[in-house]
Design a protein around this motif. Structure first.
Motif, PDB file in Angstrom:
ATOM      1  N   LEU A  74       0.828  -1.210   0.000  1.00 40.40           N
ATOM      2  CA  LEU A  74       0.000   0.000   0.000  1.00 40.40           C
ATOM      3  C   LEU A  74       0.862   1.259   0.000  1.00 40.40           C
ATOM      4  CD1 LEU A  74      -2.674  -1.103   2.639  1.00 40.40           C
ATOM      5  CD2 LEU A  74      -3.082  -0.741   0.196  1.00 40.40           C
ATOM      6  N   ALA A  75       1.916   1.255   0.815  1.00 44.70           N
ATOM      7  CA  ALA A  75       2.747   2.452   0.958  1.00 44.70           C
ATOM      8  C   ALA A  75       3.484   2.785  -0.326  1.00 44.70           C
ATOM      9  CB  ALA A  75       3.736   2.272   2.106  1.00 44.70           C
ATOM     10  N   ARG A  76       3.929   1.777  -1.062  1.00 43.68           N
ATOM     11  CA  ARG A  76       4.727   2.076  -2.249  1.00 43.68           C
ATOM     12  C   ARG A  76       3.897   2.676  -3.377  1.00 43.68           C
ATOM     13  NH1 ARG A  76       5.926  -1.866  -6.512  1.00 43.68           N
ATOM     14  NH2 ARG A  76       4.446  -3.592  -6.506  1.00 43.68           N
ATOM     15  N   TRP A  77       2.563   2.589  -3.240  1.00 42.58           N
ATOM     16  CA  TRP A  77       1.699   3.258  -4.223  1.00 42.58           C
ATOM     17  C   TRP A  77       1.021   4.485  -3.634  1.00 42.58           C
ATOM     18  CZ3 TRP A  77       3.457   1.901  -8.495  1.00 42.58           C
ATOM     19  CH2 TRP A  77       3.752   0.577  -8.815  1.00 42.58           C
ATOM     20  N   GLY A  78       1.486   4.924  -2.465  1.00 37.94           N
ATOM     21  CA  GLY A  78       1.033   6.204  -1.943  1.00 37.94           C
ATOM     22  C   GLY A  78      -0.033   6.154  -0.871  1.00 37.94           C
ATOM     23  N   ASP A  79      -0.599   4.993  -0.575  1.00 39.66           N
ATOM     24  CA  ASP A  79      -1.664   4.915   0.436  1.00 39.66           C
ATOM     25  C   ASP A  79      -1.024   4.740   1.809  1.00 39.66           C
ATOM     26  OD1 ASP A  79      -3.947   4.653   1.896  1.00 39.66           O
ATOM     27  OD2 ASP A  79      -4.617   2.766   0.970  1.00 39.66           O
ATOM     28  N   THR A  80      -0.441   5.817   2.332  1.00 38.41           N
ATOM     29  CA  THR A  80       0.253   5.712   3.614  1.00 38.41           C
ATOM     30  C   THR A  80      -0.728   5.547   4.778  1.00 38.41           C
ATOM     31  OG1 THR A  80       0.309   8.126   3.751  1.00 38.41           O
ATOM     32  CG2 THR A  80       2.231   7.035   2.816  1.00 38.41           C
ATOM     33  N   ASP A  81      -1.916   6.142   4.680  1.00 38.75           N
ATOM     34  CA  ASP A  81      -2.907   5.954   5.742  1.00 38.75           C
ATOM     35  C   ASP A  81      -3.357   4.497   5.812  1.00 38.75           C
ATOM     36  OD1 ASP A  81      -2.783   8.591   6.476  1.00 38.75           O
ATOM     37  OD2 ASP A  81      -4.582   9.195   5.383  1.00 38.75           O
ATOM     38  N   PRO A  83       5.373  11.232  15.168  1.00 43.37           N
ATOM     39  CA  PRO A  83       5.291  11.102  16.634  1.00 43.37           C
ATOM     40  C   PRO A  83       3.922  10.634  17.112  1.00 43.37           C
ATOM     41  CG  PRO A  83       6.481  13.095  16.047  1.00 43.37           C
ATOM     42  CD  PRO A  83       5.950  12.536  14.757  1.00 43.37           C
ATOM     43  N   GLU A  84       2.849  11.108  16.467  1.00 49.23           N
ATOM     44  CA  GLU A  84       1.502  10.685  16.874  1.00 49.23           C
ATOM     45  C   GLU A  84       1.294   9.206  16.594  1.00 49.23           C
ATOM     46  OE1 GLU A  84       1.875  14.881  16.296  1.00 49.23           O
ATOM     47  OE2 GLU A  84       2.162  13.244  14.848  1.00 49.23           O
ATOM     48  N   ARG A  85       1.758   8.757  15.457  1.00 50.36           N
ATOM     49  CA  ARG A  85       1.616   7.337  15.133  1.00 50.36           C
ATOM     50  C   ARG A  85       2.501   6.480  16.032  1.00 50.36           C
ATOM     51  NH1 ARG A  85       1.398   7.429   8.465  1.00 50.36           N
ATOM     52  NH2 ARG A  85      -0.872   7.692   8.298  1.00 50.36           N
ATOM     53  N   GLY A  86       3.672   7.011  16.376  1.00 52.37           N
ATOM     54  CA  GLY A  86       4.530   6.274  17.300  1.00 52.37           C
ATOM     55  C   GLY A  86       3.848   6.065  18.638  1.00 52.37           C
ATOM     56  N   THR A 108      -5.172   7.100  15.377  1.00 57.68           N
ATOM     57  CA  THR A 108      -4.748   8.449  15.000  1.00 57.68           C
ATOM     58  C   THR A 108      -5.440   8.857  13.703  1.00 57.68           C
ATOM     59  OG1 THR A 108      -2.847   7.516  13.828  1.00 57.68           O
ATOM     60  CG2 THR A 108      -2.492   8.256  16.079  1.00 57.68           C
ATOM     61  N   ALA A 109      -5.596  10.149  13.531  1.00 59.84           N
ATOM     62  CA  ALA A 109      -6.232  10.664  12.317  1.00 59.84           C
ATOM     63  C   ALA A 109      -5.323  10.426  11.122  1.00 59.84           C
ATOM     64  CB  ALA A 109      -6.528  12.151  12.477  1.00 59.84           C
ATOM     65  N   GLY A 110      -5.935  10.242   9.953  1.00 63.14           N
ATOM     66  CA  GLY A 110      -5.161  10.068   8.735  1.00 63.14           C
ATOM     67  C   GLY A 110      -4.396  11.329   8.379  1.00 63.14           C
ATOM     68  N   LEU A 111      -3.346  11.171   7.608  1.00 62.53           N
ATOM     69  CA  LEU A 111      -2.493  12.300   7.246  1.00 62.53           C
ATOM     70  C   LEU A 111      -2.859  12.917   5.903  1.00 62.53           C
ATOM     71  CD1 LEU A 111       0.967  10.857   8.329  1.00 62.53           C
ATOM     72  CD2 LEU A 111      -0.503  12.412   9.598  1.00 62.53           C
ATOM     73  N   ASP A 112      -3.651  12.200   5.100  1.00 63.22           N
ATOM     74  CA  ASP A 112      -3.939  12.670   3.747  1.00 63.22           C
ATOM     75  C   ASP A 112      -5.344  13.241   3.645  1.00 63.22           C
ATOM     76  OD1 ASP A 112      -1.500  12.065   2.589  1.00 63.22           O
ATOM     77  OD2 ASP A 112      -2.061   9.977   2.245  1.00 63.22           O
TER      78      ASP A 112
END
Length: 656
Positions: free
Chosen positions: A336-343, A381-384, A403-407
């Motif tokens: 997921l991350a390598r295609w941009g879906d970091t949330d 830090p919030e995700r940590g 935690t809230a999504g970043l995108d």
């Protein structure tokens, strides 16, 4: 802070003395007085009488601070305050320093007109401080009567030239003595071979508290546990720093995070070495030999593993893996991350975390992933804090609130100034119903940028790293060519994107939209914004194509709109460019309209902070026509010159 008036000095000093005496092998005392103190199990002296304290205060012209007075009533001086002050003053030896060391002059040399109160105090303390060190290893101890609190306590300052640090401030005399007691423990905790193990009631109590803190961290109660671990670290307890550093690293802290006592353990090295060497690699000015300082005591296999991981991190090839179901979640998150879906990647990682299997009892959380080039950017830090608050490793507890999504689910974030205000122009392509892997085949020629086939995606990297590598490999530069280096990924449901955050200047006369070529069998959208550009006039371009043919487009440049096709009312350019005094506002409105019309967005966190696949497109400008001038620069690597500097037959006439 400890209550200085209610503190039990007698019990504290007796415990300190007994632990010091028990830690000494026979014959290790510094002299006859120390040997007497060891046998008596007492580092102090007879208590000072009220009369002696009063006489001291009359001699010095000041009433002593409460904690120092209470100390003197139990012991009129002290031996071995920590590891470097061998004799601490009582009523007879305490005296005003009056710059007898000359250190005030040295500190004043470094003051300038911008020096703050703290820096000036560091110089002034040598003129007005009360000196308490009598015998020491070039270690100064001074109480500052001008740095006093509402209770009359004076701050204590310690300084040693060999520490290469500014004077250390202790709130009062009691806090100074507590720090010196902890220093004794810290120095004794790491004994060389042949020395007796430093063990007593204090160390056993600290170790028991550390064990409870370890379990509390696994249950998700890291905030309570970290205080215990920090205290144990101050006492030098083995493993305390390594346990606490795991927490600190997941909170985004890297300074002085070395996982001491654990990173050299072969059981934990595979998980702790990657974040250690990643921080080392991030500071390329460091000599790689310095890495061995943090690997003291490691066997050859661990050292070899560290340098292998360092090479992988630098080359961008390090790939974190884990065992069991959690490892499966890691692989899904990476995809997921390598295609941009970091949330989505983060939620996948957290959902798998309860199934994580630690490498041993002192492994508090998965850590190697922070060095993974694709997974590492997920951490904030919030995700940590969310990760640390999630029960894991076989322990039960209450799950934290996600935690809230970043995108944001829009495009308007592109109109927000970035740090440094560097993203003033950008362009992107949206293609509907295709996978990101297909974009090079639609937008590239196939000859690439000198780094392989242009229709093949490069490995995930930051846009900055991709540009640097592209320039390093590029051998031809043209004044008419505009091949864009673009990051690719998924733009919400049903769309893929290609994004360039540092495009070439916009040339309206020769611009060719890639929308038609990208839209074969589907729909494509091209946006190029330069409404906040530093170079040239503000501009904005939008083009939409379907099945290989452009449906509509408009370009705004320098107050003029050129448009074609039937443009939907929501995208009508006349709605946005009537008044361009607020260029950022117009840009935001345009991006909101594009997002609303096509139900697409771009992943901010992945584009700004993450690592994505990249490729180089065909030129966004047409070739020059007859009569149009242009320049092409081709670069060739020169052959290495012979060691003796003599010319070879391949050297040209002007070679030198």
């Amino acid at each position: 802070m400890t209550d200085t008036t209610a503190f039990d000095w007698q019990s504290f000093l007796l415990k300190w003395s007994g632990e010091w005496a028990d830690s000494l092998p026979d014959g290790e005392t510094r002299g006859e007085d120390d040997e007497t103190a060891r046998q008596a199990r007492w580092l102090g002296f007879p208590p000072a009488s009220t009369e002696r304290i009063a006489a001291m205060e009359e001699r010095l012209g000041r009433r002593m601070p409460p904690s120092y007075r209470e100390f003197l009533k139990v012991s009129d001086g002290w031996r071995h305050a920590g590891g470097f002050v061998w004799l601490l003053a009582g009523t007879e030896d305490a005296h005003w320093h009056n710059n007898e060391s000359g250190l005030a002059d040295m500190f004043e040399e470094y003051l300038d007109e911008d020096a703050g109160p703290e820096e000036r105090r560091e110089a002034d303390i040598w003129r007005r401080g009360l000196q308490l060190d009598v015998e020491s290893d070039i270690t100064h101890v001074l109480m500052d009567p001008e740095d006093a609190d509402e209770d009359g306590e004076w701050a204590v300052y310690t300084w040693a030239s060999w520490r290469a640090a500014p004077p250390e401030r202790h709130t009062n005399f009691l806090e100074f003595m507590l720090d010196m007691y902890r220093e004794l423990h810290s120095l004794r905790a790491h004994r060389s071979d042949g020395k007796p193990v430093f063990a007593n009631d204090t160390t056993r109590e600290l170790d028991a508290l550390m064990e409870e803190a370890r379990l509390e961290v696994l249950r998700g109660g890291w905030e309570r546990a970290v205080k215990t671990l920090d205290e144990a670290k101050e006492y030098g307890r083995p493993r305390a720093a390594g346990l606490g550093d795991q927490i600190r690293r997941l909170l985004g802290q890297t300074y002085m995070v070395y996982f001491d006592d654990l990173v050299t353990d072969p059981q934990y090295a595979p998980e702790l070495l990657p974040p250690l060497v990643a921080e080392h690699a991030a500071h390329s000015y460091r000599d790689d030999s310095t890495l061995t300082f943090h690997l003291r005591g490691a066997d050859d296999d661990v050292v070899s593993l560290a340098y292998a991981a360092l090479d992988q991190v630098r080359n961008g090839t390090y790939r974190y893996t884990a065992a069991g179901p959690f490892g499966e979640g890691v692989e899904r998150a990476r995809e997921l991350a390598r295609w941009g879906d970091t949330d989505g990647a983060w939620r996948t990682l957290i959902d798998a975390l309860p199934l994580w299997e630690p490498l041993g009892p002192d492994h508090l959380a998965p850590l190697g992933w922070v060095a993974d080039p694709v997974l590492g950017p997920l951490l904030t830090p919030e995700r940590g804090r969310e990760l640390l608050s999630t029960p894991r490793g076989g322990q039960a507890g209450e799950a934290p609130r996600p935690t809230a999504g970043l995108d944001p689910s829009d495009l308007a974030w592109l109109a927000e100034p970035d740090p440094g205000n560097n993203r003033t122009s950008y362009r992107f392509v949206l293609v509907e119903g295709v996978e990101p892997e297909e974009l090079p085949g639609r937008l590239a020629d196939g000859d690439g940028d000198g780094d392989g086939d242009g229709t093949v995606l490069n490995e995930p990297t930051t846009l900055w790293e991709a540009r640097r590598r592209s320039l390093d490999n590029q051998r031809e530069f043209s004044s008419y060519d505009d091949r864009a280096l673009m990051a690719v990924g998924r733009a919400d449901t049903g769309w893929s994107f290609a994004f360039d955050g540092d495009p070439a200047p916009f040339d309206q006369r020769r611009f060719v939209s890639p929308a038609a070529a990208a839209s074969a069998g589907t729909r494509a959208v091209v946006v190029w914004s330069g409404l906040r550009t530093w170079h040239g006039e503000p501009f904005f371009h939008l083009s939409v194509a379907r099945d290989g043919a452009e449906q509509y487009a408009f370009t705004y440049v320098d107050g003029v709109i050129r448009q074609s096709g039937e443009i939907p009312r929501a995208l009508d350019p006349s709605r946005f460019f009537s008044d361009l005094e607020d260029s950022a506002g117009a840009e935001r409105s345009l991006l909101e309209a594009v997002a609303g019309e096509f139900a697409a967005c771009l992943p901010r966190h992945a584009i700004v902070n993450g690592r994505l696949h990249t490729f180089t497109t065909r030129s966004w400008t047409r070739p020059p026509r007859d009569g149009e001038t242009y320049a092409v620069i081709r670069m060739h690597r020169a052959a290495a010159r012979p060691a003796d500097g003599e010319r070879t037959g391949e050297d040209g006439p002007g070679s030198r």
